[in-house]
Scaffold this active site. Structure first.
Site, PDB file in Angstrom:
ATOM      1  N   THR A 108      46.101  37.385  28.125  1.00 38.50           N
ATOM      2  CA  THR A 108      46.149  35.926  27.973  1.00 38.50           C
ATOM      3  C   THR A 108      45.773  35.216  29.268  1.00 38.50           C
ATOM      4  OG1 THR A 108      47.546  34.021  27.463  1.00 38.50           O
ATOM      5  CG2 THR A 108      48.660  35.921  28.427  1.00 38.50           C
ATOM      6  N   GLN A 109      45.165  34.043  29.110  1.00 38.34           N
ATOM      7  CA  GLN A 109      44.856  33.213  30.276  1.00 38.34           C
ATOM      8  C   GLN A 109      46.113  32.504  30.782  1.00 38.34           C
ATOM      9  OE1 GLN A 109      41.674  30.465  29.297  1.00 38.34           O
ATOM     10  NE2 GLN A 109      40.322  32.123  28.655  1.00 38.34           N
ATOM     11  N   CYS A 110      47.177  32.498  29.963  1.00 40.22           N
ATOM     12  CA  CYS A 110      48.411  31.819  30.382  1.00 40.22           C
ATOM     13  C   CYS A 110      49.080  32.600  31.503  1.00 40.22           C
ATOM     14  CB  CYS A 110      49.392  31.722  29.211  1.00 40.22           C
ATOM     15  SG  CYS A 110      48.788  30.715  27.869  1.00 40.22           S
ATOM     16  N   ASP A 122      39.129  41.766  55.808  1.00 41.21           N
ATOM     17  CA  ASP A 122      39.615  40.656  54.990  1.00 41.21           C
ATOM     18  C   ASP A 122      39.820  41.251  53.592  1.00 41.21           C
ATOM     19  OD1 ASP A 122      39.268  37.295  54.943  1.00 41.21           O
ATOM     20  OD2 ASP A 122      39.213  38.335  53.006  1.00 41.21           O
ATOM     21  N   SER A 123      40.868  40.829  52.903  1.00 36.78           N
ATOM     22  CA  SER A 123      41.151  41.509  51.630  1.00 36.78           C
ATOM     23  C   SER A 123      40.107  41.202  50.555  1.00 36.78           C
ATOM     24  CB  SER A 123      42.561  41.208  51.144  1.00 36.78           C
ATOM     25  OG  SER A 123      42.643  39.946  50.561  1.00 36.78           O
ATOM     26  N   SER A 124      39.220  40.259  50.806  1.00 37.36           N
ATOM     27  CA  SER A 124      38.107  40.047  49.855  1.00 37.36           C
ATOM     28  C   SER A 124      37.179  41.258  49.837  1.00 37.36           C
ATOM     29  CB  SER A 124      37.293  38.814  50.248  1.00 37.36           C
ATOM     30  OG  SER A 124      38.116  37.687  50.229  1.00 37.36           O
ATOM     31  N   THR A 153      46.357  38.307  51.649  1.00 42.11           N
ATOM     32  CA  THR A 153      47.030  37.893  50.407  1.00 42.11           C
ATOM     33  C   THR A 153      46.062  37.762  49.228  1.00 42.11           C
ATOM     34  OG1 THR A 153      46.789  35.580  51.072  1.00 42.11           O
ATOM     35  CG2 THR A 153      48.895  36.649  51.554  1.00 42.11           C
ATOM     36  N   ASP A 154      44.791  37.516  49.526  1.00 40.70           N
ATOM     37  CA  ASP A 154      43.854  37.164  48.446  1.00 40.70           C
ATOM     38  C   ASP A 154      43.788  38.217  47.340  1.00 40.70           C
ATOM     39  OD1 ASP A 154      43.353  34.861  49.791  1.00 40.70           O
ATOM     40  OD2 ASP A 154      41.391  35.448  50.568  1.00 40.70           O
ATOM     41  N   THR A 180      45.233  37.821  57.212  1.00 39.69           N
ATOM     42  CA  THR A 180      45.719  36.782  58.127  1.00 39.69           C
ATOM     43  C   THR A 180      46.889  37.247  58.988  1.00 39.69           C
ATOM     44  OG1 THR A 180      45.037  35.110  56.545  1.00 39.69           O
ATOM     45  CG2 THR A 180      46.674  34.433  58.149  1.00 39.69           C
TER      46      THR A 180
END
Ligand code: ASP
Length: 341
Positions: free
Chosen positions: A275-277, A56-58, A88-89, A12
């Site tokens: 961890t997912q946290c 695009d960073s994707s 940023t992605d 972007t």
């Protein structure tokens, strides 16, 4: 006079609104000085390299990381620092990957981008770019102040392999829950020297470009089926799995689940527990639901982010084949990506 090389990969930040279609299109980055006249006010030289076409960073992938490593290597002696403009992605993935791939880095590599394009009035891109450039050029006693791969966003500088994108709309898009920021930009730039990584450099910059892509991410969730777990663990050729578990590294104790993991480990698949946290660390010894994973040979990712875990696994499996060595390397902090408490 110091000098900084900007590498514009896309995203972007480098977009403008096309007057004819009213959509966002990549701007001609060679015109960056027109868009950001402040660049002329620096007391250091700024050059630019632009990806053609910008991406695009994707679309980021290990091949592009290798390309970035080569750009840095080829220009390493000519510049004091590097600013990579990036969508940023996936910025946290690229920052993590580069931190592992660049060896003996003694100069700043600062990634930044923006939520609003440079060509819009309220853009956050200008401030992000200007501060990132200042940080990339900053030296004290002839040495770079931040000689590591970092991400600059909205007044904060983060260690590249410690941050994650956490907000798709706010200007404050990144966070680094597991590690303090390296600098804060206000009226002055306040560097947090105690948190910047100053390790002795043992030779000239080199790059390790082998990245094993035969890895997978297994996110566990209540209600997951055996079929789901089985498919991920049995992807043909898979060599490593990042397993996102609950809390401090816990997972169900169902017999079928443990059996699937056990079979994968017996086949030599490396399993790294994260961890997912958003914050905190894997501590498999804490609960019975974690202990059985540890006993089985699952490796603790401690407080590593998923982005850093995936890229570290690619890097380690790309460069090492001996299981004992792989385990040692994954347990180590290579570039400050994990903490030992
Ligand atoms: N989709 C864009 C990208 O990551 C978003 C951004 O630049 O922030 O390339």
């Amino acid at each position: 006079m110091s000098s900084v090389l900007i590498v514009y990969t896309g995203g972007t930040i480098g977009m403008v609104k096309s007057p004819s279609t009213n959509t966002l299109v990549p701007m001609d980055f060679s015109n960056i000085r027109k868009k950001v006249p402040e660049l002329q006010m620096f007391d250091f030289k700024v050059d630019t390299i632009t990806f053609n076409p910008p991406i695009d960073s994707s679309e980021m992938c290990p091949d592009v990381w290798v390309r970035l490593c080569n750009i840095i290597k080829d220009n390493y002696d000519s510049y004091d620092g590097f600013v990579i403009l990036h969508g940023t992605d996936t910025m946290a993935y690229t920052a993590s990957a580069l931190s592992f791939m660049l060896q003996n880095l003694a100069k700043p590599v600062v990634l930044t981008g923006s939520q609003l394009p440079m060509g819009t009035i309220r853009t956050d891109g200008k401030e992000n770019l200007i501060a990132a450039l200042e940080i990339a050029a900053a030296r004290e006693n002839g040495m770079a102040i931040v000689p590591e791969v970092s991400v600059y966003f909205q007044s904060k500088l983060y260690r590249g392999n410690r941050c994650s994108k956490v907000n798709a709309s706010d200007f404050m898009a990144f966070t680094s829950q597991g590690y303090p920021h390296l600098a804060e930009v206000g009226i002055d730039i306040k560097y947090s020297y105690a948190h910047i990584r100053y390790t002795p450099v043992e030779g000239p910059l080199s790059i390790m470009t082998d990245m094993e892509q035969n890895i997978a991410l297994l996110k566990i969730f209540p209600g997951m089926t055996r079929g789901y777990v089985h498919q991920v663990l049995n992807i043909p050729g898979v060599r490593g799995i990042v397993m996102e578990t609950f809390g401090s590294g816990n997972a169900p104790t169902d017999k079928w689940f443990l059996e699937e993991l056990h079979q994968a480990l017996l086949r030599g698949v490396v399993i790294l527990n994260v961890t997912q946290c958003l914050a905190g660390s894997v501590e498999m010894w804490r609960y019975d639901t974690g202990r059985h994973l540890m006993d089985m040979g699952v490796i603790s990712g401690r407080d590593i982010t998923t982005e850093a875990a995936l890229t570290k696994l690619m890097h380690i499996l790309g460069n090492y084949t001996n299981p004992a060595e792989i385990r040692i390397m994954l347990n180590k902090s290579l570039k400050g990506e994990i903490s030992f408490r």
